[in-house]
Design a protein around this motif. Structure first.
Motif, mmCIF file in Angstrom:
data_model
loop_
_atom_site.group_PDB
_atom_site.id
_atom_site.type_symbol
_atom_site.label_atom_id
_atom_site.label_comp_id
_atom_site.label_asym_id
_atom_site.label_seq_id
_atom_site.Cartn_x
_atom_site.Cartn_y
_atom_site.Cartn_z
ATOM 1 N N THR A 160 39.485 -3.862 28.224
ATOM 2 C CA THR A 160 39.608 -4.411 26.876
ATOM 3 C C THR A 160 38.424 -5.296 26.508
ATOM 4 O OG1 THR A 160 42.014 -4.400 27.141
ATOM 5 C CG2 THR A 160 41.123 -5.728 25.352
ATOM 6 N N LEU A 161 37.985 -6.117 27.454
ATOM 7 C CA LEU A 161 36.922 -7.077 27.171
ATOM 8 C C LEU A 161 35.528 -6.493 27.343
ATOM 9 C CD1 LEU A 161 38.430 -10.246 28.904
ATOM 10 C CD2 LEU A 161 38.527 -9.614 26.494
ATOM 11 N N ALA A 162 35.409 -5.341 27.982
ATOM 12 C CA ALA A 162 34.084 -4.755 28.205
ATOM 13 C C ALA A 162 33.333 -4.496 26.901
ATOM 14 C CB ALA A 162 34.211 -3.469 29.023
ATOM 15 N N THR A 197 36.428 4.826 27.388
ATOM 16 C CA THR A 197 36.504 4.918 25.924
ATOM 17 C C THR A 197 37.947 4.935 25.449
ATOM 18 O OG1 THR A 197 34.414 6.129 25.884
ATOM 19 C CG2 THR A 197 35.817 6.277 23.933
ATOM 20 N N ARG A 198 38.770 5.754 26.101
ATOM 21 C CA ARG A 198 40.166 5.874 25.671
ATOM 22 C C ARG A 198 40.913 4.550 25.835
ATOM 23 N NH1 ARG A 198 42.408 11.008 24.949
ATOM 24 N NH2 ARG A 198 40.990 12.731 25.392
ATOM 25 N N LEU A 199 40.770 3.918 27.017
ATOM 26 C CA LEU A 199 41.522 2.700 27.266
ATOM 27 C C LEU A 199 41.014 1.540 26.410
ATOM 28 C CD1 LEU A 199 42.039 2.750 31.126
ATOM 29 C CD2 LEU A 199 43.749 3.074 29.350
ATOM 30 N N GLY A 200 39.683 1.383 26.357
ATOM 31 C CA GLY A 200 39.151 0.298 25.552
ATOM 32 C C GLY A 200 39.530 0.423 24.091
ATOM 33 N N LYS A 201 39.386 1.641 23.560
ATOM 34 C CA LYS A 201 39.732 1.860 22.157
ATOM 35 C C LYS A 201 41.225 1.682 21.932
ATOM 36 C CE LYS A 201 39.181 5.201 18.407
ATOM 37 N NZ LYS A 201 38.683 6.539 18.025
ATOM 38 N N LEU A 249 42.814 3.692 11.710
ATOM 39 C CA LEU A 249 42.050 3.023 12.757
ATOM 40 C C LEU A 249 41.683 3.950 13.911
ATOM 41 C CD1 LEU A 249 43.769 -0.476 12.926
ATOM 42 C CD2 LEU A 249 41.502 0.068 12.094
ATOM 43 N N TYR A 250 42.662 4.684 14.441
ATOM 44 C CA TYR A 250 42.315 5.489 15.614
ATOM 45 C C TYR A 250 43.011 6.819 15.701
ATOM 46 C CZ TYR A 250 46.404 2.872 17.371
ATOM 47 O OH TYR A 250 47.627 2.280 17.527
ATOM 48 N N GLY A 251 43.962 7.137 14.856
ATOM 49 C CA GLY A 251 44.590 8.458 14.899
ATOM 50 C C GLY A 251 45.258 8.715 16.237
ATOM 51 N N SER A 252 44.992 9.920 16.826
ATOM 52 C CA SER A 252 45.567 10.291 18.125
ATOM 53 C C SER A 252 44.694 9.667 19.208
ATOM 54 C CB SER A 252 45.617 11.815 18.279
ATOM 55 O OG SER A 252 46.185 12.168 19.518
ATOM 56 N N HIS A 253 45.002 8.412 19.577
ATOM 57 C CA HIS A 253 44.101 7.606 20.375
ATOM 58 C C HIS A 253 44.246 7.828 21.866
ATOM 59 C CE1 HIS A 253 47.824 5.488 19.358
ATOM 60 N NE2 HIS A 253 47.763 4.961 20.547
ATOM 61 N N THR A 254 45.405 8.139 22.360
ATOM 62 C CA THR A 254 45.613 8.188 23.796
ATOM 63 C C THR A 254 45.460 9.580 24.379
ATOM 64 O OG1 THR A 254 48.008 8.503 23.539
ATOM 65 C CG2 THR A 254 47.196 6.240 23.655
ATOM 66 N N GLY A 255 45.726 10.625 23.609
ATOM 67 C CA GLY A 255 45.717 11.969 24.160
ATOM 68 C C GLY A 255 46.978 12.310 24.915
ATOM 69 N N LEU A 256 48.027 11.473 24.819
ATOM 70 C CA LEU A 256 49.291 11.708 25.513
ATOM 71 C C LEU A 256 50.294 12.336 24.561
ATOM 72 C CD1 LEU A 256 49.700 8.327 27.454
ATOM 73 C CD2 LEU A 256 48.821 10.472 28.358
ATOM 74 N N THR A 260 49.198 5.594 32.264
ATOM 75 C CA THR A 260 49.378 7.044 32.135
ATOM 76 C C THR A 260 48.141 7.699 31.544
ATOM 77 O OG1 THR A 260 51.735 6.609 31.770
ATOM 78 C CG2 THR A 260 50.957 8.824 31.315
ATOM 79 N N VAL A 261 47.429 6.983 30.680
ATOM 80 C CA VAL A 261 46.157 7.507 30.173
ATOM 81 C C VAL A 261 45.179 7.718 31.324
ATOM 82 C CG1 VAL A 261 44.136 6.931 28.786
ATOM 83 C CG2 VAL A 261 46.412 6.587 27.857
ATOM 84 N N CYS A 262 45.129 6.773 32.264
ATOM 85 C CA CYS A 262 44.257 6.932 33.437
ATOM 86 C C CYS A 262 44.647 8.168 34.245
ATOM 87 C CB CYS A 262 44.338 5.693 34.307
ATOM 88 S SG CYS A 262 43.663 4.195 33.551
ATOM 89 N N LEU A 263 45.938 8.401 34.429
ATOM 90 C CA LEU A 263 46.380 9.581 35.172
ATOM 91 C C LEU A 263 46.019 10.857 34.427
ATOM 92 C CD1 LEU A 263 49.919 8.420 36.395
ATOM 93 C CD2 LEU A 263 47.809 8.550 37.714
ATOM 94 N N MET A 264 46.148 10.840 33.108
ATOM 95 C CA MET A 264 45.812 12.026 32.330
ATOM 96 C C MET A 264 44.321 12.351 32.427
ATOM 97 S SD MET A 264 44.495 13.117 29.170
ATOM 98 C CE MET A 264 44.590 11.650 28.147
#
Length: 661
Positions: free
Chosen positions: A73-75, A246-250, A339-346, A374-378
């Motif tokens: 988040t902070l990166a 990108t996915r997690l930060g966003k 803002l982000y639409g389909s942001h996670t891909g889950l 779960t995003v990391c696992l995906m």
């Protein structure tokens, strides 16, 4: 016989159409794109072992997971400060200090609001008891409501007794203070006071230290991770790290922004409605919206209960419910897509299952972290072949190609869902696009399974009949395309390459025949429908007509071209005999062979010269073009035979009937 229609050039349907092989690229067999994505026994044992380790070592892994997600988040904030020429250490300290100050301020505000709410709870009991009694009276006469009203009435009576006891205690004499003196060890007393506070503060301190060092050593940790797991494929590992970051930060930053934009109007609206501790409920909704689906509902329940308690009527409850519902609709349909639409891909199902799993594993903290983890696992499943099943389970992308999905529905005998999917496809495409990209590849998958012997005769019959029903259901769309406005047709034609122009079918008669089986008949029906859209007069016969006695010169008298459809590439001998038989009946007849394949790079298994055919087509577009052009029919070459003449008998040789003495 398909009725003649208005002239309509089929080139409008070819816009964006790939050939059959491109549509089915990467699908060498019926397994399709799911090959290699199945779970093995070793993988299942590995997953069970990892879950056990995470459960047993949650005191270690929970702070590590929190620190990792805060680092993601902070990166972006640290990178933003670095681009403004802020030194690395200063940028990290500024970002971490600001983040934890916000968290501490949030905690103090929430604690003060909770204490204020606890002091005011006894004043709300009278309204709650009155509403409980009203619900009890409303439930009389109805079985279910009466049962529920008894429960509510029992709760109300207990609350009323509690309220009366509190009044008596307030009006009675002052209680006599009693002091109990116990002799305790000062060290033990200090330990009992300090030890419960050590664990949360130690966890918070550990998370802060981990976040600082992860941000400072971000590049070093990235290189070590690549060296550990991805040195053999730097491109894939780098792509996976970038995708995950990108996915997690966003997700985390945008979710925080969305939750803030959601909590702000909730707090203001509750304050304007007169709900006590409006700031507390706004902060609570901000945090709970990190919990997928159920978080907003939980955040709405407590303000609704408070509105029920402080007001004598029901109007305030309705206003509070309306406030939450309207804000949720605006957030879901306007703010989040903006803002982000389909942001996670889950997928939604994956989000719910992950929330259940992580809350069982790590409790409330796991529930808050369920979506990021779960995003990391995906992402792991998307880029690591051994874990590709995770992308199938959790991802929101289709796991079956359109032709595979159609094949599965046809094999299951479900033409309704197949038709619905086809109509969705045809909203933006033309009928020939659907048959080229989806319909014919699905039939080829069925033919390959038939050749492998994995389909029974009953399954073949169901598959073929369902295919014919699907084609019949799409007849209305074919009629619409056939009668489309000429101005629309001219506009579409002007945008196409001249090489894709197809001849006009007006005045031409074509007979489409399945080559060897019922699946070939279904493919012939698809081609017949496209020829009818083109304006040709089309008739159709099944595969049995080629060997039947009804096939004679009179039945072919008005036919210009015959299309024989063979989905089995090993049908050279059968195709040759069919062509010769048809041309013997009518020498001026043009006979073409349609023999498609899933591999666009593979050459046709036969040539037209080998079997005396007029043309060989590998897809529907070629078949329609070659069937409607005006050329002379190919003449069947005579069969070359070597005839051995009988030798003359010598005069002295005995004849068969002579008796030799």
């Amino acid at each position: 016989m398909v009725n003649d229609g208005e002239t309509l050039n089929l080139e409008r349907a070819l816009s964006g159409t790939n050939n059959l092989g491109n549509a089915a690229a990467g699908v060498p067999n019926g397994s399709g794109s799911l090959a290699g994505k199945t779970l093995s026994g070793r993988t299942i044992l590995t997953l069970v072992g990892v879950a056990v380790v995470l459960y047993v070592g949650q005191e270690v892994f929970v702070p590590l997971a929190l620190a990792l997600l805060l680092t993601f988040t902070l990166a972006p904030i640290v990178s933003f400060l670095r681009k403004r020429y802020v030194p690395r250490i200063a940028a990290v300290l500024l970002a971490v200090t600001g983040a934890f100050l916000v968290i501490v301020a949030f905690g103090f505000i929430a604690a003060g609001q909770v204490a204020n709410l606890a002091e005011n709870i006894p004043t709300y009991q009278r309204n709650i008891v009155a509403k409980v009694n009203a619900l009890s009276k409303a439930g009389s006469g109805n079985g279910v409501l009466e049962h529920l009203s008894k429960v509510v009435e029992r709760i109300g009576s207990e609350m009323q007794d509690t309220a009366e006891e509190s009044k008596q205690n307030q009006s009675g004499p002052d209680p006599v203070p009693v002091e109990i003196i116990t002799r305790a060890n000062p060290v033990q007393t200090l330990g009992n006071f300090i030890l419960p506070l050590i664990r949360p503060f130690a966890t918070a301190g550990l998370v802060i230290v981990l976040v600082i060092f992860m941000l400072l050593e971000r590049e070093e940790l990235r290189d070590r991770f690549i060296r550990l797991v991805g040195l053999g494929d730097l491109h894939r590992t780098t792509t996976a790290l970038q995708d995950a970051g990108t996915r997690l930060g966003k997700y985390l930053l945008m979710q925080l922004m969305v939750n803030t934009l959601y909590a702000l109007p909730i707090s203001i609206g509750l304050w304007m409605l007169g709900i006590p501790n409006a700031i507390l409920w706004g902060l609570l909704t901000l945090v709970l919206r990190f919990v997928p689906y159920i978080g907003p509902v939980i955040g709405m329940i407590l303000p609704l209960f408070l509105a029920l308690a402080i007001a004598p009527g029901w109007s305030l409850v309705a206003w509070v419910a309306s406030l939450f519902i309207v804000t949720e609709l605006i957030s879901n349909n306007v703010v989040e897509p903006w803002l982000y639409g389909s942001h996670t891909g889950l997928s939604p199902f994956a989000i719910i299952v992950s929330a259940i799993f992580w809350s069982w594993l790590w409790g409330p903290v796991g529930l808050m972290l369920s979506t990021p983890l779960t995003v990391c696992l995906m992402v792991l499943g998307r880029y690591v072949p051994q874990f590709s099943f995770l992308d199938v389970l959790f991802g929101n992308e289709p796991v079956l190609q359109p032709q595979e999905k159609l094949y599965q529905r046809l094999l299951a005998g479900d033409p309704n869902e197949a038709t619905d999917n086809a109509e969705d496809f045809l909203e933006d495409e033309y009928l020939i696009n659907y048959y080229e990209k989806v319909g014919l590849p699905a039939l080829l998958l069925g033919e390959l399974d038939r050749q492998r012997g994995v389909m029974t005769e009953a399954q073949i019959a169901v598959f073929a009949s369902t295919s014919q029903v699907l084609i019949g259901n799409l007849a209305d769309i074919a009629i619409e395309e056939e009668s489309e406005d000429e101005d629309v047709e001219a506009a579409i034609q002007s945008q196409l390459d001249l090489e894709t122009n197809l001849p006009d079918g007006e005045g031409k008669t074509v007979l489409c025949v399945g080559g060897r089986g019922a699946i070939d008949d279904a493919a012939a029906s698809m081609i017949s429908q496209i020829l009818a859209v083109q304006g040709a007069s089309v008739s159709q016969a099944d595969h049995s007509a080629l060997s039947g006695k009804n096939l004679n010169a009179s039945s072919l008298s008005e036919i210009d071209t015959v299309l024989l459809v063979f989905l089995n590439a090993g049908s050279k001998a059968h195709a040759r005999q069919s062509v010769r038989r048809l041309k013997r009946l009518k020498p001026t007849l043009r006979v073409g062979i349609v023999m498609p394949s899933l591999d666009s790079q593979r050459a046709a298994p036969i040539s037209a010269d080998e079997i005396d055919a007029d043309f060989i087509a590998s897809n529907i577009t070629e078949a329609v073009r070659d069937a409607l052009i005006v050329v002379e029919a190919v003449v069947v070459k005579p069969i070359t035979r070597r005839v051995v003449k009988r030798r003359q008998r010598r005069s002295g040789a005995p004849k068969p009937n002579d008796v030799v003495v």
